[in-house]
Design a protein around this motif. Structure first.
Motif, PDB file in Angstrom:
ATOM      1  N   CYS A 151       0.807  -1.240   0.106  1.00 42.01           N
ATOM      2  CA  CYS A 151       0.094  -0.018  -0.082  1.00 42.01           C
ATOM      3  C   CYS A 151       0.908   1.107   0.119  1.00 42.01           C
ATOM      4  CB  CYS A 151      -1.087  -0.091   1.188  1.00 42.01           C
ATOM      5  SG  CYS A 151      -0.334  -0.083   2.621  1.00 42.01           S
ATOM      6  N   GLY A 152       2.267   1.094  -0.215  1.00 41.43           N
ATOM      7  CA  GLY A 152       3.112   2.403   0.016  1.00 41.43           C
ATOM      8  C   GLY A 152       3.729   2.631  -1.164  1.00 41.43           C
ATOM      9  N   LEU A 153       3.794   1.538  -2.190  1.00 38.97           N
ATOM     10  CA  LEU A 153       4.618   2.109  -3.463  1.00 38.97           C
ATOM     11  C   LEU A 153       3.808   3.185  -4.156  1.00 38.97           C
ATOM     12  CD1 LEU A 153       6.865   0.664  -5.166  1.00 38.97           C
ATOM     13  CD2 LEU A 153       4.945  -0.362  -6.434  1.00 38.97           C
ATOM     14  N   PRO A 154       4.751   4.034  -4.756  1.00 42.82           N
ATOM     15  CA  PRO A 154       4.397   5.362  -5.474  1.00 42.82           C
ATOM     16  C   PRO A 154       3.386   4.968  -6.847  1.00 42.82           C
ATOM     17  CG  PRO A 154       6.220   5.759  -4.639  1.00 42.82           C
ATOM     18  CD  PRO A 154       6.153   4.219  -4.404  1.00 42.82           C
ATOM     19  N   ILE A 155       2.333   5.255  -7.419  1.00 40.82           N
ATOM     20  CA  ILE A 155       1.770   4.862  -8.431  1.00 40.82           C
ATOM     21  C   ILE A 155       2.246   5.843  -9.288  1.00 40.82           C
ATOM     22  CG2 ILE A 155      -0.317   4.319  -9.781  1.00 40.82           C
ATOM     23  CD1 ILE A 155       0.307   2.331  -7.470  1.00 40.82           C
TER      24      ILE A 155
END
Length: 129
Positions: free
Chosen positions: A29-33
């Protein structure tokens, strides 16, 4: 109605449209998109759904020739690294910074609720013949 497989229509459509060497990401849930990359957001709360659940289901329904992980998973998330290492698919490891750059050229990013470090993978599509 779709009888078997992945019930999420967005994921099902993405998998159906993949060509050889196309890539998708399963992300914590923390990976930049990156801007312009399709986001399929499954996150409900921290940990739900887990990276492992989504990873296992997608692997059942996708022909994968290579998996790319951040090198840091080996030391910062040993439990997950041990589990994903058991697959028979070729694995490549890059720095987390390089991993984030590679996500810019993917078809879609499936965002899970996973809240452990470096629980991300790029899956590269294979051919069925």
């Amino acid at each position: 109605m779709y009888k078997t497989g992945i019930l999420n229509s967005d994921i099902s459509k993405v998998l159906s449209d993949l060509g050889h060497t196309d890539r998708i990401v399963i992300a914590d849930c923390g990976l930049p998109i990156p801007k312009g990359v399709r986001k399929i957001d499954l996150a409900l709360t921290f940990g739900v759904p887990s990276f492992e659940n989504v990873f296992e289901i997608v692997l059942k329904h996708m022909s994968v020739q290579k998996m790319i992980f951040a090198e840091e998973i080996k030391t910062e998330n040993k439990a997950l690294f041990e589990k994903v290492s058991q697959t028979k698919v070729e694995q490549q490891f890059v720095s987390h910074e390089t991993f984030k750059v590679l996500t810019q050229d993917t078809v879609a990013i499936i965002r899970t609720g996973e809240a452990t470090p470096f629980a991300n993978v790029i899956l590269e599509s294979d051919v069925l013949f």
